[in-house]
Design an enzyme around this catalytic site. Structure first.
Site, PDB file in Angstrom:
ATOM      1  N   HIS A   1      42.264  38.146  36.887  1.00 48.91           N
ATOM      2  CA  HIS A   1      41.835  38.978  36.004  1.00 48.91           C
ATOM      3  C   HIS A   1      42.571  40.333  36.701  1.00 48.91           C
ATOM      4  O   HIS A   1      42.640  41.552  36.096  1.00 48.91           O
ATOM      5  CB  HIS A   1      40.475  39.528  35.842  1.00 48.91           C
ATOM      6  CG  HIS A   1      39.560  39.562  37.424  1.00 48.91           C
ATOM      7  ND1 HIS A   1      39.712  38.679  38.199  1.00 48.91           N
ATOM      8  CD2 HIS A   1      39.446  40.773  37.817  1.00 48.91           C
ATOM      9  CE1 HIS A   1      39.405  39.283  39.303  1.00 48.91           C
ATOM     10  NE2 HIS A   1      39.163  40.503  39.151  1.00 48.91           N
ATOM     11  N   ASP A   2      43.354  40.258  37.687  1.00 45.49           N
ATOM     12  CA  ASP A   2      44.164  41.195  38.514  1.00 45.49           C
ATOM     13  C   ASP A   2      45.398  40.996  38.230  1.00 45.49           C
ATOM     14  O   ASP A   2      46.338  41.968  38.724  1.00 45.49           O
ATOM     15  CB  ASP A   2      43.846  41.210  39.962  1.00 45.49           C
ATOM     16  CG  ASP A   2      42.320  41.619  40.111  1.00 45.49           C
ATOM     17  OD1 ASP A   2      41.751  42.374  39.688  1.00 45.49           O
ATOM     18  OD2 ASP A   2      41.814  41.435  41.340  1.00 45.49           O
TER      19      ASP A   2
ATOM     20  N   ASP B   1      30.191  35.938  41.658  1.00 44.49           N
ATOM     21  CA  ASP B   1      31.105  36.784  42.492  1.00 44.49           C
ATOM     22  C   ASP B   1      30.344  37.699  43.305  1.00 44.49           C
ATOM     23  O   ASP B   1      29.358  38.392  42.840  1.00 44.49           O
ATOM     24  CB  ASP B   1      31.939  37.489  41.420  1.00 44.49           C
ATOM     25  CG  ASP B   1      33.309  38.196  41.888  1.00 44.49           C
ATOM     26  OD1 ASP B   1      33.504  38.243  42.828  1.00 44.49           O
ATOM     27  OD2 ASP B   1      34.194  38.077  40.940  1.00 44.49           O
TER      28      ASP B   1
ATOM     29  N   ASP C   1      34.610  38.773  46.960  1.00 41.26           N
ATOM     30  CA  ASP C   1      35.590  39.913  46.697  1.00 41.26           C
ATOM     31  C   ASP C   1      36.292  40.581  48.161  1.00 41.26           C
ATOM     32  O   ASP C   1      35.640  40.852  48.880  1.00 41.26           O
ATOM     33  CB  ASP C   1      34.966  41.084  45.792  1.00 41.26           C
ATOM     34  CG  ASP C   1      35.862  41.909  45.238  1.00 41.26           C
ATOM     35  OD1 ASP C   1      36.694  41.326  44.769  1.00 41.26           O
ATOM     36  OD2 ASP C   1      35.598  43.359  45.302  1.00 41.26           O
TER      37      ASP C   1
ATOM     38  N   GLU D   1      38.514  36.105  48.670  1.00 37.36           N
ATOM     39  CA  GLU D   1      39.562  36.567  48.286  1.00 37.36           C
ATOM     40  C   GLU D   1      40.165  37.451  49.547  1.00 37.36           C
ATOM     41  O   GLU D   1      39.570  38.188  49.972  1.00 37.36           O
ATOM     42  CB  GLU D   1      39.451  37.581  47.122  1.00 37.36           C
ATOM     43  CG  GLU D   1      40.449  38.249  46.696  1.00 37.36           C
ATOM     44  CD  GLU D   1      40.429  39.522  45.761  1.00 37.36           C
ATOM     45  OE1 GLU D   1      41.378  39.737  44.751  1.00 37.36           O
ATOM     46  OE2 GLU D   1      39.390  40.228  45.877  1.00 37.36           O
TER      47      GLU D   1
HETATM   48  O1  TEU Z   1      40.689  42.612  43.846  1.00 43.84           O
HETATM   49  C1  TEU Z   1      41.333  43.197  45.275  1.00 43.84           C
HETATM   50  C2  TEU Z   1      42.551  43.743  45.007  1.00 43.84           C
HETATM   51  O2  TEU Z   1      43.240  44.095  46.050  1.00 43.84           O
HETATM   52  C3  TEU Z   1      43.365  43.849  43.662  1.00 43.84           C
HETATM   53  O3  TEU Z   1      42.654  44.446  42.682  1.00 43.84           O
HETATM   54  C4  TEU Z   1      44.600  44.522  43.732  1.00 43.84           C
HETATM   55  O4  TEU Z   1      44.331  45.806  44.027  1.00 43.84           O
HETATM   56  C5  TEU Z   1      45.080  44.098  42.506  1.00 43.84           C
HETATM   57  O5  TEU Z   1      45.641  42.936  42.723  1.00 43.84           O
HETATM   58  C6  TEU Z   1      46.314  45.010  42.249  1.00 43.84           C
HETATM   59  O6  TEU Z   1      47.266  45.232  43.203  1.00 43.84           O
HETATM   60  C7  TEU Z   1      39.489  42.719  43.840  1.00 43.84           C
HETATM   61  C8  TEU Z   1      38.884  42.482  42.465  1.00 43.84           C
HETATM   62  O7  TEU Z   1      39.616  40.967  42.252  1.00 43.84           O
HETATM   63  C9  TEU Z   1      39.591  43.511  41.450  1.00 43.84           C
HETATM   64  O8  TEU Z   1      39.146  43.218  40.245  1.00 43.84           O
HETATM   65  C10 TEU Z   1      38.562  44.678  42.061  1.00 43.84           C
HETATM   66  O9  TEU Z   1      39.239  45.904  41.357  1.00 43.84           O
HETATM   67  C11 TEU Z   1      38.760  44.963  43.312  1.00 43.84           C
HETATM   68  O10 TEU Z   1      38.535  43.814  44.180  1.00 43.84           O
HETATM   69  C12 TEU Z   1      37.713  46.041  44.014  1.00 43.84           C
HETATM   70  O11 TEU Z   1      36.388  45.155  43.987  1.00 43.84           O
END
Ligand code: TEU
Ligand code: CA
Length: 544
Positions: A319-320, A95, A195, A245
């Site tokens: 994980h989000d 990542d 990311d 992403e």
């Molecule tokens: O995620 C980006 C992101 O936009 C999401 O966290 C979004 O905020 C979430 O889906 C809720 O709306 C990436 C990673 O996957 C995440 O875990 C991190 O927190 C984020 O970037 C910051 O690095």
């Protein structure tokens, strides 16, 4: 490189398996479970970050890209993971969190000391304490700028205040990042997940957004394609599996990111299909998933990307995200049926499927009842924002309960034993009660389990070129209950019919008996025999 025959398994190390009884998953835990991962038939593991970090955002706030956070293990453990996975024919994707670093990173610390070189690594703006440079909103709530009194400067943080955005305009920053990719490539990493990589290129001018939260100024920004091409070329990772992403992106941009002729990335994650239950586009306003919108988005992205020579990562969970079976299925009455139907919907599409740990078991949302059970910085921030906006505790808990990222972060359910077989002690985050029902041990024994259905889908893709390479077109386009599509290649054909409702529904274009009469044979399904119409959450795959 287009990766059409295989599947990627995503691991959130903190919640995968705890090998040393401290309640936190770790690298050795992953090593211990490699045979399980191999049994799924997957080709790659993408692990979310395990680097040195204050863990404000569970590792997405990196303080050192070349060292392992002791909570997760050591560099020797990671080397062993790469080697042991390799022996089993599985490659590791790292990542790459390159939009921002933790404010504890040495670069930021030196910027704070006023070192010019490192001030230029980030996005600092001169200003007064009461007036942020713009009104942009952080993705985790609140203004996106933080003031540093002794420097009389603000810095930009699109995410948490401890995640400072890097200044990609600065060539030195880009060189540092290339070096990190080279470092991990040498260690034997075979791919990268970038990311929020479409947010790296910020505008020349920083101005208020009078229409929105600022995202239109930095999403798919002016130099993003250039930066990606340069990063990939100079670090020598072209030809590896890479996935970006992409936050609030467009099909046109994703075609550019993923068309092999562009030499940017292998594929893209987009999220529009995971917002069809956001009322008015607001994650914190609840509504039922709009299945017509979902279907339209799948069609637009599947067909649009194919036409432009792009390649999608196809997925429901990470994980989000809340768990798909709780969100788009029925995680009680039709747990088994709906989990399988959802799996088939994406695994037979054009693209590379991703399975997020526990999804293959039909793991559900966390079902917490108190705010004390939550851990995620975003959930805790928004709970407060919702309460401050006048929502009752009950209302706020209901919203967080459905939308929290912690829904996807509960411990992997290995068995019905105490602590779900994840650890010998209480985990850093608690499990839903239903781990006793949905876990690896139980599902490995049950021929009809969600787990065995996932394994079958992974093999099916491997063995069928029509799934890997076939054209896709959508059927039943005006049917609000069903998502259906056809895959075809060299005269071979698959028809995938998915009922998204907890009741019997009819097809409108061609009935099931008409398919049979036309020589189609059912080869995959989540009910045994054919009925007259589609039963609750039924999926049928016909072959001709
Ligand atoms: O995620 C980006 C992101 O936009 C999401 O966290 C979004 O905020 C979430 O889906 C809720 O709306 C990436 C990673 O996957 C995440 O875990 C991190 O927190 C984020 O970037 C910051 O690095
Ligand atoms: Ca541990």
């Amino acid at each position: 490189m287009k990766f059409s025959s295989g599947t990627v398994y995503q691991i959130y190390p903190r919640s995968f398996y705890d090998s040393n009884g401290d309640g936190i998953g770790d690298i050795r835990g992953i090593i211990e479970k490699l045979d399980y991962i191999k049994s799924l038939g997957v080709d790659y593991i993408w692990s979310t970050p395990f680097f040195v970090s204050p863990q404000r955002d569970n590792g997405y706030d990196i303080a050192n890209y070349r060292e392992i956070d002791p909570r997760f293990g050591t560099m020797a453990d990671v080397e062993k993971l790469i080697a042991e996975a390799g022996k089993r024919g599985i490659s590791i994707m790292m990542d790459a969190v390159f939009n921002h670093t933790s404010t504890e990173h040495e670069w930021f610390q030196r910027a704070l000391k006023g070192e010019e070189k490192y001030l230029n690594y980030y996005i600092f703006k001169d200003g007064e304490p009461d007036k942020p440079p713009t009104n942009w909103v952080s993705k985790f709530g609140g203004n996106a700028w933080e003031y540093v009194p002794h420097l009389k400067k603000w810095y930009l943080h699109l995410f948490d205040v401890t995640q400072a955005d890097l200044n990609w305009e600065n060539l030195e920053v880009r060189e540092e990042l290339k070096d990190i990719l080279r470092f991990w490539k040498k260690k034997g990493v075979k791919g990268y997940r970038f990311d929020v990589v479409n947010l790296i290129s910020k505008p020349a001018e920083f101005v208020d957004d009078n229409q929105g939260d600022g995202r239109r100024f930095y999403t798919d920004g002016r130099h993003v394609h250039e930066f990606l091409k340069e990063l990939v070329k100079d670090s020598g990772i072209d030809g590896m599996i890479t996935v970006g992403e992409m936050s609030s992106t467009s099909i046109d941009n994703c075609i550019r990111y993923s068309n092999p002729n562009e030499h940017e990335l292998s594929m893209t994650f987009s999220f529009h299909h995971l917002k069809v239950d956001y009322k008015g586009g607001d994650k914190w306003s609840l509504m039922d998933a709009d299945i017509s919108a979902l279907k339209k988005l799948f069609e637009d992205w599947q067909v649009g990307m194919a036409e432009g020579g792009g390649w999608n990562a196809v997925f429901w969970c990470n994980h989000d995200q809340p768990r798909a079976v709780s969100r788009f299925g029925d995680d009680e009455k039709f747990h088994n049926e709906s989990a399988k139907m959802l799996a088939a919907t994406v695994h037979l599409m054009r693209g590379t499927p991703y399975i997020y740990q526990g999804e293959e078991l039909g793991m559900t949302n966390a079902k917490y009842t108190s705010i004390e059970q939550y851990r995620d910085v975003e959930s805790l921030n928004y709970y407060k924002i919702l309460r401050d906006a006048g929502k009752s505790e009950e209302e706020a808990l209901k919203i967080i309960g459905e939308r929290s990222r912690d829904n996807g972060r509960t411990p992997m359910q290995w068995s019905a034993e105490k602590f779900a077989g994840f650890s010998s002690v209480e985990a850093w985050i608690s499990s839903p009660e239903n781990y006793k029902q949905f876990n690896v041990e139980v599902e490995e024994r049950d021929e009809n389990s969600v787990l065995n259905f996932y394994k079958m889908l992974v093999q099916f893709r491997k063995n069928n070129r029509v799934v890997q390479e076939g054209d896709i077109n959508f059927l039943e386009r005006d049917n609000n209950d069903v998502i259906a599509y056809r895959r075809s290649l060299d005269g071979e054909e698959l028809i995938i019919l998915c009922n998204y409702r907890g009741k019997n529904v009819d097809l409108s274009e061609k009935s099931l008996s008409e398919f049979c009469a036309a020589g189609y044979k059912k080869i995959i399904g989540n009910y045994e025999n054919l009925a007259d119409n589609l039963r609750p959450y039924e999926v049928i795959v016909f072959q001709k």
